[in-house]
Design a protein around this motif. Structure first.
Motif, PDB file in Angstrom:
ATOM      1  N   UNK A 339       0.820  -1.136  -0.034  1.00 16.23           N
ATOM      2  CA  UNK A 339      -0.149  -0.082   0.044  1.00 16.23           C
ATOM      3  C   UNK A 339       0.762   1.281  -0.021  1.00 16.23           C
ATOM      4  N   UNK A 340       1.950   1.135   0.808  1.00 15.26           N
ATOM      5  CA  UNK A 340       2.824   2.493   0.734  1.00 15.26           C
ATOM      6  C   UNK A 340       3.385   2.907  -0.572  1.00 15.26           C
ATOM      7  N   UNK A 341       3.805   1.684  -1.084  1.00 15.46           N
ATOM      8  CA  UNK A 341       4.436   1.917  -2.434  1.00 15.46           C
ATOM      9  C   UNK A 341       3.373   2.507  -3.324  1.00 15.46           C
ATOM     10  N   UNK A 342       2.094   1.831  -3.614  1.00 15.54           N
ATOM     11  CA  UNK A 342       1.145   2.421  -4.447  1.00 15.54           C
ATOM     12  C   UNK A 342       0.787   3.857  -4.098  1.00 15.54           C
ATOM     13  N   UNK A 343       0.755   4.114  -2.651  1.00 16.58           N
ATOM     14  CA  UNK A 343       0.555   5.517  -2.529  1.00 16.58           C
ATOM     15  C   UNK A 343       1.478   6.540  -2.649  1.00 16.58           C
ATOM     16  N   UNK A 346       2.000   7.961  -7.072  1.00 15.65           N
ATOM     17  CA  UNK A 346       1.350   9.051  -7.879  1.00 15.65           C
ATOM     18  C   UNK A 346       2.367  10.469  -7.713  1.00 15.65           C
ATOM     19  N   UNK A 347       2.774  10.509  -6.503  1.00 20.98           N
ATOM     20  CA  UNK A 347       3.735  11.594  -6.162  1.00 20.98           C
ATOM     21  C   UNK A 347       4.991  11.585  -6.959  1.00 20.98           C
ATOM     22  N   UNK A 348       5.584  10.464  -7.083  1.00 18.21           N
ATOM     23  CA  UNK A 348       6.834  10.172  -8.265  1.00 18.21           C
ATOM     24  C   UNK A 348       6.489  10.699  -9.474  1.00 18.21           C
ATOM     25  N   UNK A 349       5.245  10.007 -10.005  1.00 22.26           N
ATOM     26  CA  UNK A 349       4.745  10.186 -11.271  1.00 22.26           C
ATOM     27  C   UNK A 349       4.381  11.805 -11.627  1.00 22.26           C
ATOM     28  N   UNK A 350       3.782  12.300 -10.692  1.00 25.63           N
ATOM     29  CA  UNK A 350       3.341  13.984 -10.775  1.00 25.63           C
ATOM     30  C   UNK A 350       4.655  14.790 -10.750  1.00 25.63           C
ATOM     31  N   UNK A 371       7.358  20.613  -7.088  1.00 29.82           N
ATOM     32  CA  UNK A 371       6.388  19.696  -6.929  1.00 29.82           C
ATOM     33  C   UNK A 371       6.800  18.533  -6.008  1.00 29.82           C
ATOM     34  N   UNK A 372       8.069  18.158  -5.868  1.00 29.07           N
ATOM     35  CA  UNK A 372       8.566  17.320  -4.730  1.00 29.07           C
ATOM     36  C   UNK A 372       8.404  17.690  -3.148  1.00 29.07           C
ATOM     37  N   UNK A 426      14.750   8.179  -5.653  1.00 25.81           N
ATOM     38  CA  UNK A 426      14.702   7.536  -6.767  1.00 25.81           C
ATOM     39  C   UNK A 426      13.873   8.259  -7.836  1.00 25.81           C
ATOM     40  N   UNK A 427      13.235   9.342  -7.303  1.00 23.31           N
ATOM     41  CA  UNK A 427      12.511  10.216  -8.380  1.00 23.31           C
ATOM     42  C   UNK A 427      13.466  10.987  -9.213  1.00 23.31           C
ATOM     43  N   UNK A 428      14.423  11.592  -8.151  1.00 24.94           N
ATOM     44  CA  UNK A 428      15.332  12.480  -8.894  1.00 24.94           C
ATOM     45  C   UNK A 428      16.266  11.869  -9.855  1.00 24.94           C
TER      46      UNK A 428
END
Lengths: 557, 257
Positions: A339-343, A346-350, A371-372, A426-428
């Motif tokens: 659940x934490x990964x799924x939640x 969206x933040x990473x994608x946005x 955004x981050x 990871x996003x960066x």
């Protein structure tokens, strides 16, 4: 008639609502006897007043929007409001306490009450927050609509309808056996993935085309976003909710009174009745034992196999007392890894989205970073509650531990901070692979974000420890708490922004007096921000641990 | 005439694959006080919750005065009073408000004077305007019990009711329960205070990892001791020395005999 009503609804439901409300008001008044609490209440009142003034000013001095824009905006926002609990339930199964507190479960759910009583209890519980929200909304749109009362009525009925829908949905999911819930999860994840795969390429294409038309200077207008969101909702999986929300929006934006108003009101009332009936049917099925709720649902705890089960066999490093606390929170997050990964996705994608919209790399990175920061501050603390906020029942237990409070504080914050920092890093790195920017920028940003995360979670926990509470959906007190927390966060963001602007102008002036000016400006600016960030984070940690000490002292536990 | 107030047939409760209660079949007569004892995790609370209709058993049936928790949910709940080990009260509501709410919830007439006398008896009169959150553990226990007692249910299911009570409170609770049993109410008590259980209960149900290791009257328990002739064996000795494989007693001693 009175007797028929008493037969339909247990009168004690109304009595309970009245007695609890009276009790809360009495306790609130008693709290004012302490100087510290008076200060706290006046601060809250001042913030509320600020919001109210801003609200009135906003509605009084701005230009009125067209009916179509208001309708589109309302449909988009209300559909999002209705969709959120459904999406949330994919990664986190609702718990029984989200609609009935432990006491309510014991005394209401197991008391002499019928499904009808349960529904009326929910309606009563929601009534205060719904009235407050609808009244605020009516004031906000008073310059845009013809009949503010219709706006109030429409919004109140809409919120009642959606809240009851959410209640029915969550009760159903709570009651489902674990295996059925897993099947639902699999189906929902597939559906959402298909939707995302369908929508994201079109969105990227649209943004690219729009930026080319605008000659590189891309700016998204609100009306464009609205129009496209509206169309997306109408033609995709949001369609059923779209048609639920639309009649309420038509009532809100009604242009003529009389018969038209009566018909639209009736339509909205009928929808609320449909929502009540749905919730009642779900309750009826639960009371008849159609869903095997109890033994099976408790079994999930026993059935769970931890993703990090190897940790069980290893010894836990003490690390001045921080180790065991971190280990415990880590075990909890490991249990909710999926659940934490799924939640977090969206933040990473946005955050990655700006790299795809055809703007310059530097500007794209600035957007990504902002955004981050914003999402991390506003959204992620609600997702990563693996700290004091999820330990309401264990606060007194922590006192008994022979561990210094600062170590407990550090241990409690470590896991959410590290997890969020991991997601951000990871996003960066993903952004780095897309943009032509210096790697040192990525490292510098990751360090800064890590420091900011300590502050963010420290602040969130600090506010929580001022007056700890158990999370409960859709209650008036919960709404006020959320409002206060959000207001405080906005104030902090404003304070940080002002500090940043002042520091940046200072850095510019100061660097002009140094050789290698442009390089020095960045270094000075960054060093200053980092130093302030570290200072604020350490201060927040200290304040949090003091608050934790005070809380235990005050409670005398 | 004594009639079976509670009839439990082949009750089994599983949490996933974990067994909590296994094939429990007992019947209890009205006016009996049944003591439920066993080690931690033996399945006492699960059994009590299942009898109270709070959890749905995996298998088996439960009938209380001819009512089943599934088919006659509302009537069933009216007849049964369940008191969990941790008393559940609305923290913001006062002591007096709780009595008022419970009377209303069970559609009974609320008599202010009677309730005040009731609170006086249980030592809660001084605290009648205090919110439940400010009561001590023992006081909360007393209040939760008073709320159930004032509606005169036919079956009391009390999970560790003596926890947090002072000696006077324990004595008062024992007397009240005996009084209610004489009036025909059936009482099920789970407790680790074996001396209290022995004093109070007419029957005993001993559980061990979900299985019945003894069920019968107190007299039957005293007869069954290691030497076969010591009629004064205390429950505590019995509990420590009783082997788990004496399920045969369930059949031989019989139900409510």
């Amino acid at each position: 008639m009175n007797s028929a009503l008493r037969k339909l609804i247990n009168p004690s439901i109304f009595l309970l609502f009245y007695l609890r409300l009276r009790g809360r008001i009495r306790i609130a008044i008693e709290l004012l006897t302490s100087k510290r609490n008076r200060l706290l209440v006046f601060t809250i009142l001042a913030i509320s007043l600020g919001w109210a003034i801003q609200l009135f000013a906003n509605s009084a001095f701005r230009e009125s929007s067209s009916r179509i824009v208001i309708q589109q905006a309302m449909i988009v926002l209300l559909t999002a409001y209705a969709t959120w609990p459904i999406l949330k339930s994919i990664w986190k199964r609702p718990i029984a306490e989200s609609n009935f507190s432990e006491v309510e479960q014991s005394l209401i759910c197991h008391g002499p009450f019928t499904p009808t009583d349960f529904i009326f209890w929910q309606l009563l519980k929601n009534s205060l927050s719904v009235t407050f929200k609808a009244a605020t909304f009516a004031i906000l749109v008073s310059s845009d609509v013809h009949f503010p009362f219709a706006a109030f009525l429409g919004m109140a009925l809409c919120l009642l309808c959606l809240n009851l829908g959410r209640y029915a949905w969550e009760r159903l999911l709570v009651a489902l056996p674990a295996s059925a819930y897993r099947r639902f999860q699999g189906m929902a994840i597939t559906l959402v993935s298909l939707l995302v795969i369908n929508v994201i390429p079109s969105a990227i294409l649209f943004f690219r085309e729009a930026s080319q038309i605008a000659g590189g200077e891309f700016m998204m207008s609100t009306s464009t976003i609205l129009m496209n969101s509206y169309s997306a909702i109408e033609v995709t999986a949001g369609a059923p909710l779209f048609y639920v929300v639309k009649p309420f929006v038509e009532l809100i934006t009604i242009e003529s009174g009389g018969l038209h108003f009566a018909i639209k009101s009736l339509e909205a009332v009928l929808l609320v009745c449909a929502s009540i009936t749905t919730a009642w049917l779900v309750e009826l099925q639960i009371s008849r034992g159609v869903f095997r709720t109890n033994c099976d649902s408790e079994s999930e705890v026993h059935e769970f196999k931890s993703l990090f089960s190897q940790l069980k066999s290893t010894s836990i490093p003490y690390l001045y007392g921080v180790g065991p606390i971190v280990w415990r929170q880590f075990r909890r997050i490991a249990r909710e890894a999926l659940p934490t990964t799924i939640a977090s996705l969206p933040v990473a994608l946005l955050a990655i989205l700006p790299t795809q919209i055809g703007i310059t790399d530097d500007l794209a990175f600035v957007f990504v970073f902002l955004i981050l920061v914003l999402l991390s501050f506003l959204l992620m603390p609600a997702v990563l509650k693996f700290d004091f906020r999820s330990d309401y029942d264990h606060l007194s237990l922590f006192r008994q531990l022979a561990i210094p409070s600062i170590a407990i504080t550090l241990g409690q914050l470590a896991v959410p901070v590290l997890v969020l920092s991991f997601v951000q890093t990871v996003t960066l790195l993903a952004v780095y692979s897309q943009l032509q920017i210096s790697f040192s920028l990525i490292v510098a940003s990751a360090i800064l974000l890590f420091v900011a995360n300590i502050f963010v979670f420290g602040f969130e926990n600090f506010l929580y420890l001022i007056s700890p509470f158990k999370f409960e959906e859709s209650t008036f007190s919960m709404m006020l708490r959320t409002l206060m927390t959000f207001s405080s966060k906005i104030l902090v963001i404003l304070a940080v922004l002002i500090t940043l602007i002042i520091w940046m102008s200072f850095a510019k002036t100061f660097s002009n007096q140094l050789p290698f000016a442009s390089f020095s400006e960045i270094v000075i600016c960054y060093s200053g921000i980092l130093a302030v960030g570290v200072f604020m984070s350490l201060t927040m940690l200290y304040a949090l641990h003091r608050q934790f000490d005070k809380l235990l002292f005050l409670r005398g536990c | 005439m004594n009639v079976n107030a509670i009839q439990i047939d082949h009750l089994s409760c599983f949490y996933g694959e974990r067994l909590a209660v296994n094939n429990l079949s007992v019947s209890i007569q009205s006016g009996s006080i049944l003591g439920l004892i066993g080690s931690n995790g033996a399945g006492k609370t699960t059994t009590m919750k299942a009898i109270a209709g709070l959890i749905q058993p995996t298998d088996g049936t439960i009938t209380v005065n001819g009512l089943t928790p599934k088919n006659d949910a509302l009537d069933f709940r009216t007849h049964v009073a369940y008191l969990p080990d941790e008393p559940q009260l609305f923290p913001e509501m006062t002591v007096f408000d709780h009595l008022r709410f419970f009377a209303s919830a069970y559609r009974q007439k609320f008599h202010k004077a009677k309730s005040l006398a009731f609170l006086e008896k249980w030592g809660l009169f001084e605290k009648r305007h205090a919110p439940a959150s400010r009561l001590s553990r023992g006081m909360r226990q007393k209040l939760a019990f008073c709320c159930q007692l004032q509606r005169s249910p036919q079956l009391f299911i009390l999970d560790e009711p003596f926890t947090g009570l002072d000696p006077h409170g324990i004595q008062q609770l024992k007397e009240t329960l005996l009084e209610n049993a004489k009036k025909g109410a059936c009482i099920i008590i789970s407790s680790h205070l074996l001396a209290v259980v022995e004093d109070l209960c007419s029957h005993l149900l001993m559980l061990e990892t979900g299985n019945v290791s003894f069920f019968g009257s107190m007299e039957a328990m005293r007869l069954l001791n290691d030497h076969g002739h010591d009629n004064n064996q205390r429950l505590e000795d019995f509990f420590h020395t009783h082997p788990m494989n004496q399920n045969k007693l369930v059949d031989s001693v019989g139900v409510g005999s």
